[in-house]
Scaffold this active site. Sequence first.
Site, mmCIF file in Angstrom:
data_model
loop_
_atom_site.group_PDB
_atom_site.id
_atom_site.type_symbol
_atom_site.label_atom_id
_atom_site.label_comp_id
_atom_site.label_asym_id
_atom_site.label_seq_id
_atom_site.Cartn_x
_atom_site.Cartn_y
_atom_site.Cartn_z
ATOM 1 C CG ASN B 49 49.463 33.731 75.657
ATOM 2 O OD1 ASN B 49 49.891 34.365 76.615
ATOM 3 N ND2 ASN B 49 49.502 32.419 75.592
ATOM 4 C CG MET B 65 50.728 23.584 72.655
ATOM 5 S SD MET B 65 50.790 22.329 73.953
ATOM 6 C CE MET B 65 51.123 23.318 75.384
ATOM 7 N N PRO B 66 50.801 26.978 70.294
ATOM 8 C CG PRO B 66 50.612 27.939 68.180
ATOM 9 C CD PRO B 66 50.955 26.658 68.876
ATOM 10 C CG HIS B 67 48.329 27.403 75.077
ATOM 11 N ND1 HIS B 67 49.666 27.221 74.812
ATOM 12 C CD2 HIS B 67 48.242 27.676 76.401
ATOM 13 C CE1 HIS B 67 50.367 27.372 75.931
ATOM 14 N NE2 HIS B 67 49.523 27.662 76.923
ATOM 15 C CB ALA B 68 45.044 32.227 74.426
#
Lengths: 475, 147
Positions: B49, B65-68
Amino acid sequence: MNVTQVKTPSPRARIQAFGGFLTNMVLPNIGAFIAWGILTALFIPSGWIPNKELEAIVGPAITYLLPLLLASTGGRMVAGQRGAVMGAIGAIGLIVGSDIPMFLGAMIIGPLGGWVIKKFDKSIENKVPAGFEMIVNNFSIGILGFLLMILSYFFIGPVIESANNLVTSAIKALVSTGFLPLLSLINEPAKVLFLNNVIDQGIYYPLGMQETLEAGKSIYFTVASNPGPGLGLLLAFSFFGKKAAKRTAPGAIIIHFFGGIHELYFPYVLMKPLTLIGMILGGMSGITVFKIFDAGLVAGPSPGSIFSYLALTPKGNFLGIILGVLVAAGVSFIVTSIILKLDKKAVEDDDEVFTTSIEKSKLMKSEGKQISRESDEILTVNNISKISFACDAGAGSSALGATTFRKRLQKENITEIEVKHYRIEDVPADSDIIVVHKDLLERARLSHKNKTIITIDNYINDPNLAKLMNELKEE
Amino acid sequence: MNMLSDHLKNNIRFLDEVDSWEDSIKLAAEPLLHNGCITPKYIDDMIRNVNVNGPYIVIVPGIAMPHAKNEDGVINTGLSLLKLKNPVLFPEGKKVNILIVLAAEDSTGHLDLISDLSSILIDEDVMDQFKNCGNEEEFIQIIKMVE
């Protein structure tokens, strides 16, 4: 002049916006009207190549397809896709509840449906327990739509019936005065409300047939079916209309004047109701000319095309009939042109009274536009009701940004703005402003070409968000 | 119980430094991998991402805020936190020393967690304290303050 100084929209802006609203509801669907017009002109029994099978499409298309399209567009303009669904649900109640095509009704119930679901969505915002959003979304439309459907079904029957009674008794009263041009006062508005068949076949044709038995012809066949006024109106739109209305009007002329499908010009009147004046004056002058030349037709011209007129004109009446059509077209063309031109000028003229500043007139125009949301010009914060934060997943950073911004709005006691988060590609069309991280701007632009997009670099404390907040506060 | 403090309990780690931003995401997400909230695929998705869409997951300076998107990488909604003594560099030279990994099953089920997080970040005083926390207990205490 600072845009934020414009606090509440002026009445002028509201009227402009309302006109724009009607236009935007009708225009996207003109193509469907034309498709229906071509079909009708060709295949009805009195058409060019009558065809029993294909004719079967004519009725359902005008009864269901066209009003549903209008209602759905109207609903979408108020509340996005959910509004479109509500609008169409409401319209089906009207349609089934009446036996004439429900155009005006659809143009009212469509936006109304959108408004209902918008209000509902706002009232439950932030109150739905996590995980129940989907079920609440679907059942809210389901239940409110169900109620709207029933309401519009029971409401419309009596309304149509009383409209019919009113029109019929008004026409009978006017006929008894003997001054026939007055009939246009009733005919033209009634036609645009799609009561044309009711008045023609219900009142004028019987009157006409009676007269024909004695005199061999009757003027009653012409009072509501003259294709002249519609021709004048469409010509005026061809020359002085705006944008898409201008471009579609010539095509509508062919189907209206030669094909005799008067319904083709109705949408143009509906989007600019003032042009009814041109229609009435055109109709009046047509009847006056028929009267002066003592002209009439031998039977009811259906459809009311110039060809059926000529085919039903008795010997010796050609001059009167042709003149009546032409004069009616001329008068309605001139009056409608003036109305369209005045409409364009109105903003600038008023302006001279208040101030000579050109800027202000530009501002007013864009003010009107902002309300109807057709503008992608510089950001003015008038009437922003929905701000959408977007990101790749629509779950993380956009949710954080939206939540934070919502909290800030609450702190400022601004409650009428809806702030939500979406995947970039799912941002609904009724969003006034889209907020994305600057890295995602290109992707956002790709899916939302004409939207105001604000880019940020920081989901909590971004200068662009602070600026937006300040403008919203001042509003 | 859908509280940020409950979700972060036992999911907070402290490290002096890491080699790369990719490593920081992997290490920050490890607790979620161990307790079965995510599969290794989700870690790859989060890194991809950033590679595809840029470091927009750095939501405010210093905090990422790592997310995918959940493409079968998330089993249960969960959050984990990694605090670094020395900041790691994300693309575009963005310094980060707190990573909050967000694994969301869908786009709505975790919004109260996001809301708590937002309450911390929105208030400068709280955020300063948050940035200076030295152990899990302190983090949890601050979060409980805003819940």
